[in-house]
Motif scaffolding. Structure first.
Motif, PDB file in Angstrom:
ATOM      1  N   LEU A  81     -43.143  50.350  49.978  1.00 48.21           N
ATOM      2  CA  LEU A  81     -42.751  50.341  48.528  1.00 48.21           C
ATOM      3  C   LEU A  81     -41.465  49.354  48.294  1.00 48.21           C
ATOM      4  N   LYS A  82     -40.786  49.134  49.354  1.00 42.01           N
ATOM      5  CA  LYS A  82     -39.640  48.011  49.252  1.00 42.01           C
ATOM      6  C   LYS A  82     -40.304  46.651  49.169  1.00 42.01           C
ATOM      7  N   GLU A  83     -41.378  46.379  49.718  1.00 43.59           N
ATOM      8  CA  GLU A  83     -41.968  45.012  49.651  1.00 43.59           C
ATOM      9  C   GLU A  83     -42.600  45.020  48.308  1.00 43.59           C
ATOM     10  N   LEU A  84     -43.394  46.092  48.012  1.00 45.62           N
ATOM     11  CA  LEU A  84     -44.288  46.211  46.602  1.00 45.62           C
ATOM     12  C   LEU A  84     -43.526  45.900  45.401  1.00 45.62           C
ATOM     13  N   ARG A  85     -42.042  46.337  45.627  1.00 40.55           N
ATOM     14  CA  ARG A  85     -41.108  46.348  44.458  1.00 40.55           C
ATOM     15  C   ARG A  85     -40.503  44.812  44.206  1.00 40.55           C
ATOM     16  N   THR A  86     -40.801  44.125  45.231  1.00 37.02           N
ATOM     17  CA  THR A  86     -40.221  42.545  44.998  1.00 37.02           C
ATOM     18  C   THR A  86     -41.261  41.705  44.287  1.00 37.02           C
ATOM     19  N   HIS A  87     -42.689  42.627  44.115  1.00 34.69           N
ATOM     20  CA  HIS A  87     -43.606  41.867  42.878  1.00 34.69           C
ATOM     21  C   HIS A  87     -43.918  42.647  41.744  1.00 34.69           C
ATOM     22  N   MET A  88     -43.499  43.886  41.621  1.00 38.35           N
ATOM     23  CA  MET A  88     -43.731  44.419  40.479  1.00 38.35           C
ATOM     24  C   MET A  88     -42.475  45.164  40.197  1.00 38.35           C
ATOM     25  N   GLN A  89     -41.996  44.838  38.889  1.00 40.59           N
ATOM     26  CA  GLN A  89     -40.801  45.208  38.316  1.00 40.59           C
ATOM     27  C   GLN A  89     -40.799  45.773  36.956  1.00 40.59           C
ATOM     28  N   MET A  90     -39.977  46.389  36.242  1.00 33.77           N
ATOM     29  CA  MET A  90     -40.116  46.741  34.774  1.00 33.77           C
ATOM     30  C   MET A  90     -38.951  46.194  34.102  1.00 33.77           C
ATOM     31  N   VAL A  91     -38.955  45.733  33.050  1.00 33.17           N
ATOM     32  CA  VAL A  91     -38.235  45.322  32.192  1.00 33.17           C
ATOM     33  C   VAL A  91     -38.249  46.360  30.724  1.00 33.17           C
ATOM     34  N   PHE A  92     -36.942  47.101  30.640  1.00 31.69           N
ATOM     35  CA  PHE A  92     -36.913  48.110  29.649  1.00 31.69           C
ATOM     36  C   PHE A  92     -36.428  47.587  28.223  1.00 31.69           C
ATOM     37  N   GLN A  93     -36.947  48.244  27.449  1.00 32.88           N
ATOM     38  CA  GLN A  93     -36.667  47.946  26.133  1.00 32.88           C
ATOM     39  C   GLN A  93     -35.319  47.927  25.727  1.00 32.88           C
ATOM     40  N   ASP A  94     -34.701  48.980  25.975  1.00 36.08           N
ATOM     41  CA  ASP A  94     -33.206  49.390  25.362  1.00 36.08           C
ATOM     42  C   ASP A  94     -32.448  48.613  26.321  1.00 36.08           C
ATOM     43  N   PRO A  95     -31.598  47.626  25.899  1.00 39.27           N
ATOM     44  CA  PRO A  95     -30.685  46.796  26.955  1.00 39.27           C
ATOM     45  C   PRO A  95     -29.332  47.756  27.160  1.00 39.27           C
ATOM     46  N   TYR A  96     -29.097  49.007  26.339  1.00 39.81           N
ATOM     47  CA  TYR A  96     -27.764  49.797  26.551  1.00 39.81           C
ATOM     48  C   TYR A  96     -27.901  50.577  27.588  1.00 39.81           C
ATOM     49  N   SER A  97     -29.419  51.023  28.028  1.00 33.22           N
ATOM     50  CA  SER A  97     -29.548  51.969  29.016  1.00 33.22           C
ATOM     51  C   SER A  97     -30.069  51.174  30.322  1.00 33.22           C
ATOM     52  N   SER A  98     -30.418  49.858  30.152  1.00 32.35           N
ATOM     53  CA  SER A  98     -30.904  49.313  31.478  1.00 32.35           C
ATOM     54  C   SER A  98     -29.929  48.157  31.912  1.00 32.35           C
ATOM     55  N   LEU A  99     -28.773  47.699  31.001  1.00 28.15           N
ATOM     56  CA  LEU A  99     -28.007  46.770  31.393  1.00 28.15           C
ATOM     57  C   LEU A  99     -26.534  47.367  31.565  1.00 28.15           C
ATOM     58  N   ASN A 100     -25.750  46.915  32.730  1.00 24.55           N
ATOM     59  CA  ASN A 100     -24.323  47.246  33.004  1.00 24.55           C
ATOM     60  C   ASN A 100     -23.561  46.340  32.089  1.00 24.55           C
ATOM     61  N   PRO A 101     -22.717  46.963  31.056  1.00 22.04           N
ATOM     62  CA  PRO A 101     -22.012  46.289  30.109  1.00 22.04           C
ATOM     63  C   PRO A 101     -20.783  45.560  30.980  1.00 22.04           C
ATOM     64  N   ARG A 102     -20.605  46.083  32.067  1.00 24.60           N
ATOM     65  CA  ARG A 102     -19.448  45.474  32.936  1.00 24.60           C
ATOM     66  C   ARG A 102     -19.747  44.280  33.449  1.00 24.60           C
ATOM     67  N   PHE A 103     -21.048  44.055  33.917  1.00 29.06           N
ATOM     68  CA  PHE A 103     -21.580  42.896  34.497  1.00 29.06           C
ATOM     69  C   PHE A 103     -21.770  41.849  33.596  1.00 29.06           C
ATOM     70  N   THR A 104     -21.465  40.538  34.397  1.00 31.99           N
ATOM     71  CA  THR A 104     -21.591  39.268  33.640  1.00 31.99           C
ATOM     72  C   THR A 104     -23.223  38.999  33.462  1.00 31.99           C
ATOM     73  N   VAL A 105     -23.584  38.227  32.919  1.00 36.52           N
ATOM     74  CA  VAL A 105     -25.050  37.647  32.908  1.00 36.52           C
ATOM     75  C   VAL A 105     -25.364  37.346  34.365  1.00 36.52           C
ATOM     76  N   GLU A 106     -24.580  36.511  35.042  1.00 35.70           N
ATOM     77  CA  GLU A 106     -24.663  35.937  36.379  1.00 35.70           C
ATOM     78  C   GLU A 106     -24.723  37.059  37.082  1.00 35.70           C
ATOM     79  N   GLN A 107     -24.141  38.087  37.267  1.00 38.99           N
ATOM     80  CA  GLN A 107     -23.863  39.365  38.006  1.00 38.99           C
ATOM     81  C   GLN A 107     -25.291  40.101  37.800  1.00 38.99           C
TER      82      GLN A 107
END
Length: 128
Positions: A81-107
């Motif tokens: 599963l760890k190897e598989l997840r390097t190939h399969m990822q999900m992009v969530f529509q709602d940025p507020y629930s999927s992005l950490n507002p304390r992180f910079t874009v680089e982080q």
């Protein structure tokens, strides 16, 4: 005919609720050919996110099969599963629930690369 990159066959995901089971996804089948894009649309609460989470094993499927490049990945070990997840990822529509507002874009960009060991500290220092 080529092997689909992703093939989902009769996929089911049920959640146990007080009065039985909630059928979040039931008998979903589709395939995505390499180089193609597919969109899933529907009303809020119809199971789109649950379907995506089940395909990438954030939820365990109740039934059906998931194939990646022709290989059945429905039931995989933690290591696989760890190897598989390097190939399969999900992009969530709602940025507020999927992005950490304390992180910079680089982080935000660096974190998954570090988790998959595709971004080393040495490369990190050379980028500044």
């Amino acid at each position: 005919m080529s092997t689909p990159c992703i093939k989902v066959k009769n996929l089911q995901k049920y959640f146990k609720v007080r009065n039985g089971f909630l059928h979040a996804t039931d008998d979903v089948s589709f395939k995505i050919e390499k180089g193609k894009t597919m969109g899933i649309v529907g009303e809020s609460g119809c199971g789109k996110s649950t379907l995506g989470r089940t395909i990438i094993h954030m939820h365990e499927s109740t039934g059906g099969q998931i194939f990646y490049n022709g290989e059945d990945v429905t039931k995989v070990s933690h290591h696989e599963l760890k190897e598989l997840r390097t190939h399969m990822q999900m992009v969530f529509q709602d940025p507020y629930s999927s992005l950490n507002p304390r992180f910079t874009v680089e982080q935000t960009i660096r974190e998954p690369l570090q988790l998959t060991h595709k971004y080393t500290k040495a490369r990190n220092r050379s980028c500044h």
